[in-house]
Design an enzyme around this catalytic site. Sequence first.
Site, PDB file in Angstrom:
ATOM      1  N   GLU A  41       0.831  -1.202   0.000  1.00  0.00           N
ATOM      2  CA  GLU A  41       0.000   0.000   0.000  1.00  0.00           C
ATOM      3  C   GLU A  41       0.869   1.258   0.000  1.00  0.00           C
ATOM      4  O   GLU A  41       1.835   1.366   0.762  1.00  0.00           O
ATOM      5  CB  GLU A  41      -0.894  -0.031   1.239  1.00  0.00           C
ATOM      6  N   LYS A 112      -9.140   2.774  -2.493  1.00  0.00           N
ATOM      7  CA  LYS A 112      -9.531   2.172  -1.227  1.00  0.00           C
ATOM      8  C   LYS A 112     -10.924   2.640  -0.813  1.00  0.00           C
ATOM      9  O   LYS A 112     -11.219   3.840  -0.854  1.00  0.00           O
ATOM     10  CB  LYS A 112      -8.493   2.538  -0.159  1.00  0.00           C
ATOM     11  N   TYR A 118      -9.219   4.691  13.473  1.00  0.00           N
ATOM     12  CA  TYR A 118      -9.081   4.252  14.852  1.00  0.00           C
ATOM     13  C   TYR A 118      -7.603   4.036  15.149  1.00  0.00           C
ATOM     14  O   TYR A 118      -6.787   3.922  14.238  1.00  0.00           O
ATOM     15  CB  TYR A 118      -9.872   2.957  15.103  1.00  0.00           C
ATOM     16  N   CYS A 148      -5.491  -3.065   1.851  1.00  0.00           N
ATOM     17  CA  CYS A 148      -5.418  -3.206   3.315  1.00  0.00           C
ATOM     18  C   CYS A 148      -6.800  -3.351   3.962  1.00  0.00           C
ATOM     19  O   CYS A 148      -7.398  -4.400   3.930  1.00  0.00           O
ATOM     20  CB  CYS A 148      -4.633  -2.045   3.916  1.00  0.00           C
ATOM     21  N   SER A 185       0.184  -2.875   7.021  1.00  0.00           N
ATOM     22  CA  SER A 185      -0.440  -3.335   8.257  1.00  0.00           C
ATOM     23  C   SER A 185       0.603  -3.354   9.369  1.00  0.00           C
ATOM     24  O   SER A 185       1.502  -4.202   9.362  1.00  0.00           O
ATOM     25  CB  SER A 185      -1.032  -4.734   8.053  1.00  0.00           C
ATOM     26  N   LYS A 191      -0.192  -9.833  16.089  1.00  0.00           N
ATOM     27  CA  LYS A 191      -0.824  -9.338  14.866  1.00  0.00           C
ATOM     28  C   LYS A 191      -0.644 -10.318  13.705  1.00  0.00           C
ATOM     29  O   LYS A 191      -1.563 -10.491  12.891  1.00  0.00           O
ATOM     30  CB  LYS A 191      -0.233  -7.976  14.500  1.00  0.00           C
ATOM     31  N   GLU A 406       6.529   2.771  33.524  1.00  0.00           N
ATOM     32  CA  GLU A 406       6.914   4.067  34.090  1.00  0.00           C
ATOM     33  C   GLU A 406       6.166   5.203  33.409  1.00  0.00           C
ATOM     34  O   GLU A 406       5.647   6.109  34.065  1.00  0.00           O
ATOM     35  CB  GLU A 406       8.422   4.264  33.936  1.00  0.00           C
TER      36      GLU A 406
END
Length: 546
Positions: A41, A112, A118, A148, A185, A191, A406
Amino acid sequence: MKIALGQINSTVGDFSGNAAKIIEYARRAQASGAGLILFPELSICGYPPRDLVERSTFVARNRQTAEHIAAETRGIAVICGMVTPAESQTGKSVMNSAALLMDGKIAFLQSKMLLPNYDVFDEMRNFAPARRQELFSFCGNRIALTICEDAWNDKLFWPKRLYKVDPVETLIQEGGNFVLNISASPFWIGKREFRRDMLASIARRHKVPVALVNQVGGNDSLVFDGSSLVLNREGQIIAQGKSFEEDLIYFDSQTLTGDLHEQIPGDDASAYSALVLGTRDYMQKCGFRKAIVGLSGGIDSALTAAIAADAVGPENVIGVGMPGPYSSPGSIDDARALAKNLGIRFELLSINLAYEAYRQILQPVFAGMKEDVTEENIQSRARGMLLMAMSNKLGAIVLSTGNKSELGVGYCTLYGDMVGGLAVISDVPKTLVYRLSHYVNSRRAVIPQASLEKPPSAELRPDQKDSDSLPPYEVLDAVLEDYIEDSHSAEQIAADRNIDLALVRRVMGMVDRAEYKRQQAAPGLKISPKAFGYGRRFPIAAKSEA
């Protein structure tokens, strides 16, 4: 037909470099008998381009570069990603597209349809969605070309879908019998398996082969693992690319057989490889040759230094020990031993004179006040000043060493241990820091055993330990995972984890109060489903009553 997947590492905005790589891989594939090669992509301009797409010259370079690639790759068909002008009256000026280059020209364009909005994705901000998509015929197949996210909406895989339409389903209903997907991706732990299962669901449901070529490399905070896949109609893998490195993979579209290149197994090894790749690409793509790491003798700086040495070579890493009034001799010895084991340059710079000078300067203002965290932070900031001075003088990037635990609760000092150009392990919880450190030593023992065994301490006051201020890291990391990654309530976390509710609420309060620190932190490398950074957007000036 023999088809190739060109799993390449593109740099955002490097049109000439990206084009050269695409042409090289296409010619190699052609020489091996392939008639078609797929690239990831937006491989022409690099992904993610973000607001660069608002520049007309950037968009024009996409077209010019695609035409140049087409002219240079006659004899093999090339599919690659590019930015194209949007259709009229869409509200956006550009689209995220896939181009089929054949016979010296752009023969087909597909844009696309599903634009993710998100986590780290903000494509609705930059792109217009395609109104419809079409099949194209190639070598006896009716090809469903997707980009994608277009493949991430299968109704049999997702319990809740984000989009009303499924481009793959629509294209198959129109006669498609082969799914090609060009992707960027990003990696997070787990994943690769998730992506494989999702693609297998599509293949089995529609009884069609599915081929996905994925970008590899690091761009800013994102690391792309490659791990390109081809699956047969039963969802079985018949070809796959390597993880975390460029690769060229071949498969036969008729016999559905292909190359099965070995991928890095296991979560710890994969996470470490992602951090090494992300560090290397961040430095190289930003023009840095050398890295500076402050070495405390603790586990976080040890892991960061090991990653840096693997990323750019030990000859390009400088470790700096900066003992202060409360530093133990053992910590200094551990820092020196680590540097020797890694083969990196080591410098020892005491902060004692600087610390005392700061205290004397501030004495008239602080007269009559007890020493507290202020004096601790002065030590940390003195160290930050030394590191940044070396960075300026040597032209080297400082790699900050704070971990996700932390950073999550604000157990870090602004303009102190947070200084740097890249926060290498800012998405690595403390418990994972230990696992990755053991993984490093399983290959070659470089991290001193004392760094692995001694109680974590900032050594900013006598006999200080992290446990003085924080719950045990096993407990803290469990709460942080549930709160940060899954947004669970305090009551749910306490019940699910069998942790005291008051403790959970205290940790959650620390997380909320530290937001102002995190938004001033250096960019960090994402290896979890929800990292701190631009994929997690919370207000600073807010009350947390829910």
